[in-house]
Design a protein around this motif. Structure first.
Motif, mmCIF file in Angstrom:
data_model
loop_
_atom_site.group_PDB
_atom_site.id
_atom_site.type_symbol
_atom_site.label_atom_id
_atom_site.label_comp_id
_atom_site.label_asym_id
_atom_site.label_seq_id
_atom_site.Cartn_x
_atom_site.Cartn_y
_atom_site.Cartn_z
ATOM 1 N N ARG A 1 38.427 -1.589 -22.536
ATOM 2 C CA ARG A 1 38.082 -0.220 -22.130
ATOM 3 C C ARG A 1 37.933 -0.098 -20.620
ATOM 4 O O ARG A 1 38.325 0.899 -20.031
ATOM 5 N N THR A 2 37.343 -1.102 -19.999
ATOM 6 C CA THR A 2 37.113 -1.062 -18.553
ATOM 7 C C THR A 2 37.558 -2.373 -17.930
ATOM 8 O O THR A 2 37.669 -3.399 -18.605
ATOM 9 N N GLY A 3 37.835 -2.331 -16.629
ATOM 10 C CA GLY A 3 38.217 -3.536 -15.907
ATOM 11 C C GLY A 3 39.370 -3.286 -14.955
ATOM 12 O O GLY A 3 39.775 -2.148 -14.717
ATOM 13 N N LYS A 4 39.900 -4.380 -14.431
ATOM 14 C CA LYS A 4 41.060 -4.336 -13.538
ATOM 15 C C LYS A 4 42.250 -4.900 -14.311
ATOM 16 O O LYS A 4 42.146 -5.971 -14.922
ATOM 17 N N PHE A 5 43.381 -4.168 -14.265
ATOM 18 C CA PHE A 5 44.540 -4.503 -15.092
ATOM 19 C C PHE A 5 45.829 -4.495 -14.278
ATOM 20 O O PHE A 5 45.876 -3.941 -13.183
ATOM 21 N N GLU A 6 46.865 -5.086 -14.882
ATOM 22 C CA GLU A 6 48.203 -5.090 -14.291
ATOM 23 C C GLU A 6 49.221 -4.751 -15.373
ATOM 24 O O GLU A 6 49.124 -5.248 -16.492
ATOM 25 N N PHE A 7 50.175 -3.892 -15.013
ATOM 26 C CA PHE A 7 51.233 -3.488 -15.936
ATOM 27 C C PHE A 7 52.564 -3.692 -15.237
ATOM 28 O O PHE A 7 52.771 -3.201 -14.129
ATOM 29 N N THR A 8 53.469 -4.437 -15.873
ATOM 30 C CA THR A 8 54.803 -4.691 -15.320
ATOM 31 C C THR A 8 55.841 -4.138 -16.271
ATOM 32 O O THR A 8 55.757 -4.335 -17.485
ATOM 33 N N GLN A 9 56.827 -3.425 -15.697
ATOM 34 C CA GLN A 9 57.914 -2.883 -16.506
ATOM 35 C C GLN A 9 59.222 -2.967 -15.720
ATOM 36 O O GLN A 9 59.209 -3.032 -14.496
ATOM 37 N N ASN A 10 60.318 -2.994 -16.442
ATOM 38 C CA ASN A 10 61.631 -2.988 -15.821
ATOM 39 C C ASN A 10 62.168 -1.569 -15.786
ATOM 40 O O ASN A 10 62.246 -0.903 -16.811
ATOM 41 N N ARG B 1 40.094 0.692 -14.477
ATOM 42 C CA ARG B 1 39.700 1.716 -15.443
ATOM 43 C C ARG B 1 38.200 1.624 -15.713
ATOM 44 O O ARG B 1 37.676 0.549 -15.972
ATOM 45 N N THR B 2 37.531 2.766 -15.591
ATOM 46 C CA THR B 2 36.138 2.902 -15.995
ATOM 47 C C THR B 2 36.146 3.698 -17.299
ATOM 48 O O THR B 2 37.212 4.029 -17.819
ATOM 49 N N GLU B 3 34.988 4.030 -17.797
ATOM 50 C CA GLU B 3 34.920 4.823 -19.034
ATOM 51 C C GLU B 3 35.576 6.187 -18.883
ATOM 52 O O GLU B 3 36.096 6.735 -19.836
ATOM 53 N N LYS B 4 35.572 6.745 -17.669
ATOM 54 C CA LYS B 4 36.044 8.113 -17.486
ATOM 55 C C LYS B 4 37.228 8.269 -16.530
ATOM 56 O O LYS B 4 37.867 9.311 -16.496
ATOM 57 N N THR C 1 44.880 8.970 -9.397
ATOM 58 C CA THR C 1 43.710 8.936 -10.264
ATOM 59 C C THR C 1 43.929 9.830 -11.481
ATOM 60 O O THR C 1 44.485 10.920 -11.357
ATOM 61 N N ALA C 2 43.491 9.342 -12.635
ATOM 62 C CA ALA C 2 43.596 10.115 -13.874
ATOM 63 C C ALA C 2 42.263 10.051 -14.608
ATOM 64 O O ALA C 2 41.529 9.064 -14.504
ATOM 65 N N SER C 3 41.989 11.113 -15.348
ATOM 66 C CA SER C 3 40.809 11.078 -16.205
ATOM 67 C C SER C 3 41.162 10.337 -17.485
ATOM 68 O O SER C 3 42.313 10.342 -17.920
ATOM 69 N N VAL C 4 40.176 9.691 -18.071
ATOM 70 C CA VAL C 4 40.356 8.942 -19.311
ATOM 71 C C VAL C 4 39.451 9.584 -20.360
ATOM 72 O O VAL C 4 38.255 9.748 -20.139
#
Length: 123
Positions: A27-36, A48-51, A63-66
């Motif tokens: 739900r929360t943390g620091k992430f990485e997304f890789t795509q071709n 990502r935080t809760e909101k 920035t986006a709301s969650v």
């Protein structure tokens, strides 16, 4: 008899495919997304935080709301869209999790054109 055999085989195959779904861990943390995209590997990182979700891609931050629908599904809505396409919300669904990553499915809300990706948790 043939139909019964096929039914039992199908049930057996489905029951063996038991994927883990510990969505709360992501739900929360620091992430990485890789795509071709067009044969080129593109990577974005996000916190990502809760909101909120703050994403950096190609040196630009957005920035986006969650809004969590349940433990494994959430809606992203950009806070400062620059065009009509960016105004559309994105539905995200975590399909299964592993130790430090999750596989998800995403699409614009209301669209059946779903895509999949894998996100790795960095922190």
């Amino acid at each position: 008899m043939k139909k019964l055999s096929m039914l039992l085989l199908t049930i057996l195959l489905v029951s063996c495919n038991n994927h883990e779904r510990n969505c709360k861990d992501f739900r929360t943390g620091k992430f990485e997304f890789t795509q071709n995209i067009d044969g080129k590997k593109n990577t974005s990182t996000f916190i990502r935080t809760e909101k909120l979700q703050i994403e950096t891609y190609n040196g630009k931050t957005d920035t986006a709301s969650v809004r969590w629908v349940n433990d494994c599904e959430f809606i992203l809505q950009k806070l400062h869209p620059k065009n009509m396409k960016e105004q559309k919300a994105i539905s995200m669904k975590i399909l299964f999790t592993e130790k430090n990553s999750y596989t998800f499915e995403y699409a614009f809300v209301g669209s059946n054109n779903k895509q999949r990706g894998i996100v790795t948790k960095l922190e």
